[in-house]
Design a protein around this motif. Structure first.
Motif, PDB file in Angstrom:
ATOM      1  N   TYR A  62       0.825  -1.208   0.000  1.00  0.00           N
ATOM      2  CA  TYR A  62       0.000   0.000   0.000  1.00  0.00           C
ATOM      3  C   TYR A  62       0.859   1.259   0.000  1.00  0.00           C
ATOM      4  O   TYR A  62       0.574   2.235  -0.702  1.00  0.00           O
ATOM      5  N   LEU A  63       1.939   1.252   0.779  1.00  0.00           N
ATOM      6  CA  LEU A  63       2.858   2.393   0.796  1.00  0.00           C
ATOM      7  C   LEU A  63       3.515   2.590  -0.565  1.00  0.00           C
ATOM      8  O   LEU A  63       3.710   3.726  -1.016  1.00  0.00           O
ATOM      9  N   ALA A  97      11.848 -14.384   9.577  1.00  0.00           N
ATOM     10  CA  ALA A  97      12.345 -13.249  10.362  1.00  0.00           C
ATOM     11  C   ALA A  97      13.842 -13.082  10.155  1.00  0.00           C
ATOM     12  O   ALA A  97      14.619 -13.992  10.475  1.00  0.00           O
ATOM     13  N   TRP A  98      14.224 -11.952   9.624  1.00  0.00           N
ATOM     14  CA  TRP A  98      15.624 -11.567   9.437  1.00  0.00           C
ATOM     15  C   TRP A  98      15.649 -10.048   9.476  1.00  0.00           C
ATOM     16  O   TRP A  98      14.759  -9.401   8.910  1.00  0.00           O
ATOM     17  N   ASN A  99      16.635  -9.457  10.122  1.00  0.00           N
ATOM     18  CA  ASN A  99      16.561  -8.009  10.364  1.00  0.00           C
ATOM     19  C   ASN A  99      16.429  -7.146   9.096  1.00  0.00           C
ATOM     20  O   ASN A  99      15.795  -6.092   9.153  1.00  0.00           O
ATOM     21  N   PRO A 100      16.971  -7.532   7.921  1.00  0.00           N
ATOM     22  CA  PRO A 100      16.727  -6.677   6.744  1.00  0.00           C
ATOM     23  C   PRO A 100      15.328  -6.805   6.147  1.00  0.00           C
ATOM     24  O   PRO A 100      14.927  -5.974   5.324  1.00  0.00           O
ATOM     25  N   ASN A 101      14.579  -7.839   6.523  1.00  0.00           N
ATOM     26  CA  ASN A 101      13.303  -8.099   5.862  1.00  0.00           C
ATOM     27  C   ASN A 101      12.247  -6.996   6.005  1.00  0.00           C
ATOM     28  O   ASN A 101      11.458  -6.784   5.083  1.00  0.00           O
ATOM     29  N   PRO A 102      12.185  -6.273   7.137  1.00  0.00           N
ATOM     30  CA  PRO A 102      11.194  -5.190   7.219  1.00  0.00           C
ATOM     31  C   PRO A 102      11.627  -3.907   6.513  1.00  0.00           C
ATOM     32  O   PRO A 102      10.868  -2.938   6.504  1.00  0.00           O
ATOM     33  N   THR A 103      12.840  -3.875   5.932  1.00  0.00           N
ATOM     34  CA  THR A 103      13.344  -2.618   5.370  1.00  0.00           C
ATOM     35  C   THR A 103      12.468  -2.020   4.265  1.00  0.00           C
ATOM     36  O   THR A 103      12.374  -0.797   4.184  1.00  0.00           O
ATOM     37  N   PHE A 106       9.967   0.285   5.931  1.00  0.00           N
ATOM     38  CA  PHE A 106      10.541   1.491   6.526  1.00  0.00           C
ATOM     39  C   PHE A 106      11.150   2.420   5.474  1.00  0.00           C
ATOM     40  O   PHE A 106      11.087   3.643   5.619  1.00  0.00           O
ATOM     41  N   VAL A 107      11.696   1.856   4.405  1.00  0.00           N
ATOM     42  CA  VAL A 107      12.228   2.704   3.324  1.00  0.00           C
ATOM     43  C   VAL A 107      11.088   3.436   2.612  1.00  0.00           C
ATOM     44  O   VAL A 107      11.174   4.648   2.350  1.00  0.00           O
ATOM     45  N   LEU A 108      10.009   2.726   2.318  1.00  0.00           N
ATOM     46  CA  LEU A 108       8.863   3.359   1.645  1.00  0.00           C
ATOM     47  C   LEU A 108       8.198   4.392   2.554  1.00  0.00           C
ATOM     48  O   LEU A 108       7.799   5.468   2.085  1.00  0.00           O
ATOM     49  N   SER A 109       8.088   4.080   3.845  1.00  0.00           N
ATOM     50  CA  SER A 109       7.541   5.054   4.804  1.00  0.00           C
ATOM     51  C   SER A 109       8.422   6.293   4.853  1.00  0.00           C
ATOM     52  O   SER A 109       7.927   7.431   4.883  1.00  0.00           O
ATOM     53  N   PHE A 110       9.723   6.067   4.861  1.00  0.00           N
ATOM     54  CA  PHE A 110      10.698   7.151   4.893  1.00  0.00           C
ATOM     55  C   PHE A 110      10.553   8.060   3.669  1.00  0.00           C
ATOM     56  O   PHE A 110      10.453   9.291   3.789  1.00  0.00           O
ATOM     57  N   LEU A 111      10.511   7.481   2.481  1.00  0.00           N
ATOM     58  CA  LEU A 111      10.409   8.270   1.244  1.00  0.00           C
ATOM     59  C   LEU A 111       9.077   9.009   1.162  1.00  0.00           C
ATOM     60  O   LEU A 111       9.021  10.161   0.730  1.00  0.00           O
ATOM     61  N   LEU A 112       8.013   8.346   1.600  1.00  0.00           N
ATOM     62  CA  LEU A 112       6.696   8.977   1.574  1.00  0.00           C
ATOM     63  C   LEU A 112       6.638  10.166   2.529  1.00  0.00           C
ATOM     64  O   LEU A 112       6.084  11.233   2.196  1.00  0.00           O
ATOM     65  N   LEU A 113       7.221  10.021   3.705  1.00  0.00           N
ATOM     66  CA  LEU A 113       7.251  11.118   4.674  1.00  0.00           C
ATOM     67  C   LEU A 113       8.109  12.279   4.182  1.00  0.00           C
ATOM     68  O   LEU A 113       7.744  13.447   4.348  1.00  0.00           O
ATOM     69  N   ILE A 114       9.253  11.957   3.567  1.00  0.00           N
ATOM     70  CA  ILE A 114      10.101  13.006   2.999  1.00  0.00           C
ATOM     71  C   ILE A 114       9.314  13.807   1.972  1.00  0.00           C
ATOM     72  O   ILE A 114       9.358  15.049   1.950  1.00  0.00           O
ATOM     73  N   TYR A 115       8.587  13.105   1.124  1.00  0.00           N
ATOM     74  CA  TYR A 115       7.776  13.758   0.089  1.00  0.00           C
ATOM     75  C   TYR A 115       6.707  14.649   0.723  1.00  0.00           C
ATOM     76  O   TYR A 115       6.485  15.787   0.301  1.00  0.00           O
ATOM     77  N   GLY A 130      11.481  10.859  12.369  1.00  0.00           N
ATOM     78  CA  GLY A 130      12.537  10.488  13.304  1.00  0.00           C
ATOM     79  C   GLY A 130      12.375   9.062  13.808  1.00  0.00           C
ATOM     80  O   GLY A 130      13.362   8.328  13.951  1.00  0.00           O
ATOM     81  N   LEU A 131      11.118   8.664  14.065  1.00  0.00           N
ATOM     82  CA  LEU A 131      10.850   7.297  14.514  1.00  0.00           C
ATOM     83  C   LEU A 131      11.220   6.291  13.421  1.00  0.00           C
ATOM     84  O   LEU A 131      11.870   5.262  13.702  1.00  0.00           O
ATOM     85  N   ILE A 132      10.814   6.593  12.180  1.00  0.00           N
ATOM     86  CA  ILE A 132      11.111   5.698  11.054  1.00  0.00           C
ATOM     87  C   ILE A 132      12.623   5.581  10.850  1.00  0.00           C
ATOM     88  O   ILE A 132      13.168   4.487  10.646  1.00  0.00           O
ATOM     89  N   ILE A 133      13.325   6.719  10.915  1.00  0.00           N
ATOM     90  CA  ILE A 133      14.783   6.699  10.758  1.00  0.00           C
ATOM     91  C   ILE A 133      15.431   5.951  11.916  1.00  0.00           C
ATOM     92  O   ILE A 133      16.363   5.168  11.726  1.00  0.00           O
ATOM     93  N   GLY A 134      14.931   6.204  13.127  1.00  0.00           N
ATOM     94  CA  GLY A 134      15.494   5.547  14.303  1.00  0.00           C
ATOM     95  C   GLY A 134      15.412   4.035  14.223  1.00  0.00           C
ATOM     96  O   GLY A 134      16.351   3.327  14.605  1.00  0.00           O
ATOM     97  N   ILE A 135      14.297   3.512  13.696  1.00  0.00           N
ATOM     98  CA  ILE A 135      14.153   2.064  13.553  1.00  0.00           C
ATOM     99  C   ILE A 135      14.901   1.574  12.318  1.00  0.00           C
ATOM    100  O   ILE A 135      15.624   0.570  12.366  1.00  0.00           O
ATOM    101  N   GLY A 136      14.745   2.294  11.202  1.00  0.00           N
ATOM    102  CA  GLY A 136      15.354   1.873   9.944  1.00  0.00           C
ATOM    103  C   GLY A 136      16.864   1.758  10.021  1.00  0.00           C
ATOM    104  O   GLY A 136      17.457   0.812   9.494  1.00  0.00           O
ATOM    105  N   THR A 137      17.496   2.700  10.702  1.00  0.00           N
ATOM    106  CA  THR A 137      18.960   2.681  10.798  1.00  0.00           C
ATOM    107  C   THR A 137      19.474   1.533  11.670  1.00  0.00           C
ATOM    108  O   THR A 137      20.672   1.253  11.663  1.00  0.00           O
ATOM    109  N   GLN A 138      18.585   0.893  12.393  1.00  0.00           N
ATOM    110  CA  GLN A 138      18.985  -0.254  13.208  1.00  0.00           C
ATOM    111  C   GLN A 138      18.722  -1.594  12.519  1.00  0.00           C
ATOM    112  O   GLN A 138      19.033  -2.647  13.071  1.00  0.00           O
ATOM    113  N   LEU A 139      18.166  -1.527  11.307  1.00  0.00           N
ATOM    114  CA  LEU A 139      17.844  -2.758  10.599  1.00  0.00           C
ATOM    115  C   LEU A 139      18.904  -3.161   9.590  1.00  0.00           C
ATOM    116  O   LEU A 139      19.072  -4.340   9.303  1.00  0.00           O
TER     117      LEU A 139
END
Length: 211
Positions: A62-63, A97-103, A106-115, A130-139
């Protein structure tokens, strides 16, 4: 992962996340806490703590549609969204479950918010970013570098960002948003300097390219 989630469940905080492939560099623990939240809802079983992965994968479709609708026509957007939804890799990495799998989420949420921030800025969107970046940078290590740089390069030209930023800084501690504080002190007892590890790894790759 189930053992780490059990530690969190028993009240033992986790300060370090998974190691970046082939290095001693630890990402933040956000992935384990996402598994813990999934466990609270769906049960503390191997499938329960991983159930948030397919949910975020479905939400990312959807994102994807919302983001590309702002760029292309409705017909092209539907076609691209359909192709993304049936993509082999999108389906493959939503099944475990693998840490890169939710990226993707979070990347699409990040780009949509930037826009959206470039169109209409307010401090609530900055907090969510900030929340999206905070989680995304840890993945993933790539996001640890790319998200803050892309945010700076994209938003530095927005005049309204300069007006909104002081409000955001009053609401959150920027340093804590981008780099989870426990990660650095937790590395100290084992004498691993995260920055040094990153540059050593980069140096090794550059050397191999030159050779």
């Amino acid at each position: 992962d189930i053992q780490i989630v059990e530690q969190i469940k028993n009240g033992e905080p986790i300060y370090l996340g998974p190691k970046a492939g082939g290095t001693k560099f630890n990402l933040g623990p956000a992935f384990y806490y996402l598994e813990y939240l999934s466990g609270l809802i769906f049960g503390f079983s191997p499938s329960g703590i991983a159930f948030f992965i397919p949910l975020l994968s479905i939400a990312s479709i959807y994102l994807f549609y919302l983001l590309f609708k702002k760029i292309f026509s409705q017909k092209i957007t539907f076609t691209l969204t359909f192709l993304y939804a049936i993509s082999f890799f999108a389906l493959k990495y939503s099944h475990f479950a693998w840490n890169p799998n939710p990226t993707p989420f979070f990347v699409l949420s990040f780009l949509l918010l930037i826009y959206q921030i470039r169109e209409n800025q307010n401090w609530k969107k900055f907090l969510l970013l900030g929340l999206i970046i905070g989680i995304g940078t840890q993945l993933h290590t790539t996001l640890l570098v790319a998200m803050p740089i892309f945010t700076f390069l994209t938003l530095r030209g927005c005049a309204t960002v300069n007006n909104s930023l002081p409000i955001v800084l009053n609401k959150i501690n920027t340093r804590e948003t981008f780099i989870p504080p426990p990660v650095l002190p937790a590395q100290a007892p084992i004498k691993i300097k995260m920055t040094k590890v990153v540059f050593d790894k980069l140096g090794q790759r550059l050397k191999s390219v030159e050779e």
